[in-house]
Design an enzyme around this catalytic site. Structure first.
Site, PDB file in Angstrom:
ATOM      1  N   LYS A  80       0.840  -1.202   0.000  1.00  9.54           N
ATOM      2  CA  LYS A  80       0.000   0.000   0.000  1.00  9.54           C
ATOM      3  C   LYS A  80       0.874   1.251   0.000  1.00  9.54           C
ATOM      4  O   LYS A  80       0.606   2.211  -0.719  1.00  9.54           O
ATOM      5  CB  LYS A  80      -0.933  -0.011   1.229  1.00  9.54           C
ATOM      6  CG  LYS A  80      -2.030  -1.064   1.096  1.00  9.54           C
ATOM      7  CD  LYS A  80      -2.807  -1.302   2.388  1.00  9.54           C
ATOM      8  CE  LYS A  80      -3.698  -2.533   2.218  1.00  9.54           C
ATOM      9  NZ  LYS A  80      -4.421  -2.917   3.423  1.00  9.54           N
ATOM     10  N   GLN A 127      -4.938  -1.959   9.560  1.00 11.34           N
ATOM     11  CA  GLN A 127      -4.659  -3.247   8.913  1.00 11.34           C
ATOM     12  C   GLN A 127      -5.226  -4.386   9.766  1.00 11.34           C
ATOM     13  O   GLN A 127      -4.932  -4.483  10.958  1.00 11.34           O
ATOM     14  CB  GLN A 127      -3.140  -3.403   8.734  1.00 11.34           C
ATOM     15  CG  GLN A 127      -2.729  -4.608   7.920  1.00 11.34           C
ATOM     16  CD  GLN A 127      -3.212  -4.550   6.472  1.00 11.34           C
ATOM     17  OE1 GLN A 127      -3.211  -3.504   5.835  1.00 11.34           O
ATOM     18  NE2 GLN A 127      -3.657  -5.688   5.967  1.00 11.34           N
ATOM     19  N   ASP A 166     -11.150   2.356   3.668  1.00 19.56           N
ATOM     20  CA  ASP A 166     -11.351   0.903   3.492  1.00 19.56           C
ATOM     21  C   ASP A 166     -12.846   0.578   3.380  1.00 19.56           C
ATOM     22  O   ASP A 166     -13.212  -0.519   2.964  1.00 19.56           O
ATOM     23  CB  ASP A 166     -10.767   0.137   4.693  1.00 19.56           C
ATOM     24  CG  ASP A 166      -9.462  -0.575   4.341  1.00 19.56           C
ATOM     25  OD1 ASP A 166      -9.145  -0.697   3.142  1.00 19.56           O
ATOM     26  OD2 ASP A 166      -8.763  -1.007   5.284  1.00 19.56           O
TER      27      ASP A 166
END
Ligand code: NAP
Length: 293
Positions: free
Chosen positions: A54, A98, A121
């Site tokens: 990322k 994460q 996200d």
């Protein structure tokens, strides 16, 4: 029949080139650099690889990324407090945590702390709920990437039979909702589905997101079906494979995504898109209409 192999790497590259232009435009016109904060708790090697990818993708298009690492035994309050700081930080337009998190964390509590307008996200309950009524702030990256791949290939969804195998909160369920929103007829299968093949064989479009190599065999797929393999599995010999028998099914399907090089590159790319959209919205700019829900 030999299926067209959908080249996710190439599609992602095209979208990243657009991202790069949009970032350059923001800098030139408004002196704004989109910022993404990534929180990682613990030192899982798999998570470290995802986070590194990322960060690299952000660098490629000019997004400024910051990784905040916490040890695995961190108190949830410490992470919540950090997220609250990032919510207030005007230089940060996207925040992601994460997953998975260590066991002392309640995932929904952590995700629920992220400002909805920075939840790139798309895992905050508000964004998840928005999917149900077809109006979310940020579509979750993996299903969003799948939809973009289908659109890129000109595969119609309206009225098609779509079967989604896998019903997780981050892939299968949002995938099904996004496809329903596009007027597909959607079935969702999961671990307790009886006789998986009786569903998959009916699919015009089959999306598989389970995490089990060779779960889907050629006899389970209709001739001419579009097969999207989201799964990522590392075999004992080190090879990376998806959930479908690629070699067998490519002889039967009309389109198929490879692993690697299919859905994977799209997931990271849609994170970039969401982050840039967020930065543009912070200036009151509407995101381009080519990125609908
Ligand atoms: P997950 O949370 O473990 O969910 C797996 C889903 O598969 C669950 O809904 C489970 O059913 C279902 N399932 C398990 N065994 C099954 C079976 N035999 N038949 C039908 N369904 C079955 O996994 P995830 O996070 O959704 O990820 C799924 C896969 O996609 C993994 O390989 C992951 O690495 C990969 N992935 C790839 C990307 C990408 O960018 N390409 C992104 C995210 C994930 P229950 O709900 O009944 O338990």
């Amino acid at each position: 029949m030999s299926a067209k192999i959908i080249n996710g790497t190439a599609v992602a590259k095209g979208i990243r080139a657009e991202c790069q232009k949009r970032v350059a435009g923001l800098k030139a016109k408004s002196n704004l650099i989109p910022g993404l904060a990534v929180i990682m708790v613990g030192d899982s090697p798999a998570s470290a690889v995802y986070v590194r990818n990322k960060v690299r993708a952000c660098e490629d298009v000019g997004i400024r990324s910051t990784v905040i690492n916490f040890p695995a035994d961190t108190d949830p309050e410490t992470v919540i407090s950090k997220i609250q700081d990032l919510n207030r930080d005007v230089n940060i337009h996207g925040i992601l945590v994460q997953l998975p998190l260590p066991p002392q964390f309640r995932i929904n509590q952590i995700l629920g702390t992220i400002d909805v307008d920075k939840d790139v996200d798309g895992f905050h309950l508000y964004n998840v709920g928005g999917l149900v009524i077809g109006d979310t702030v940020f579509p979750p990256c993996t299903p969003y990437g799948v939809v973009r791949l289908l659109e890129h290939e000109g595969i119609p969804l309206e009225g098609r039979n779509v079967v989604v195998v896998g019903a997780s909160n981050i892939v299968g369920k949002p995938m099904a909702l996004m496809l329903m929103q596009r007027d597909a007829t959607v079935s969702i299968c999961h671990a307790k589905t009886r006789d998986l093949a009786q569903f998959t064989i009916l699919a015009d479009i089959l999306v598989v997101a389970v995490g089990q190599p060779n779960l889907i065999l050629p006899q389970m797929v209709k001739t001419g079906a579009v097969v999207i393999d989201v799964g990522i599995n590392r075999l004992p010999d080190g090879r990376l494979v998806g959930d479908v028998d690629f070699e067998g099914i490519r002889e039967k399907a009309s389109h198929i995504t490879p692993v690697p090089g299919g859905v994977g590159p799209m997931t990271v790319t849609m994170l970039l898109v969401n982050t840039i959209n967020s930065a543009e919205r912070s200036l009151g700019i509407d995101s381009p209409p080519q990125y609908p829900l």
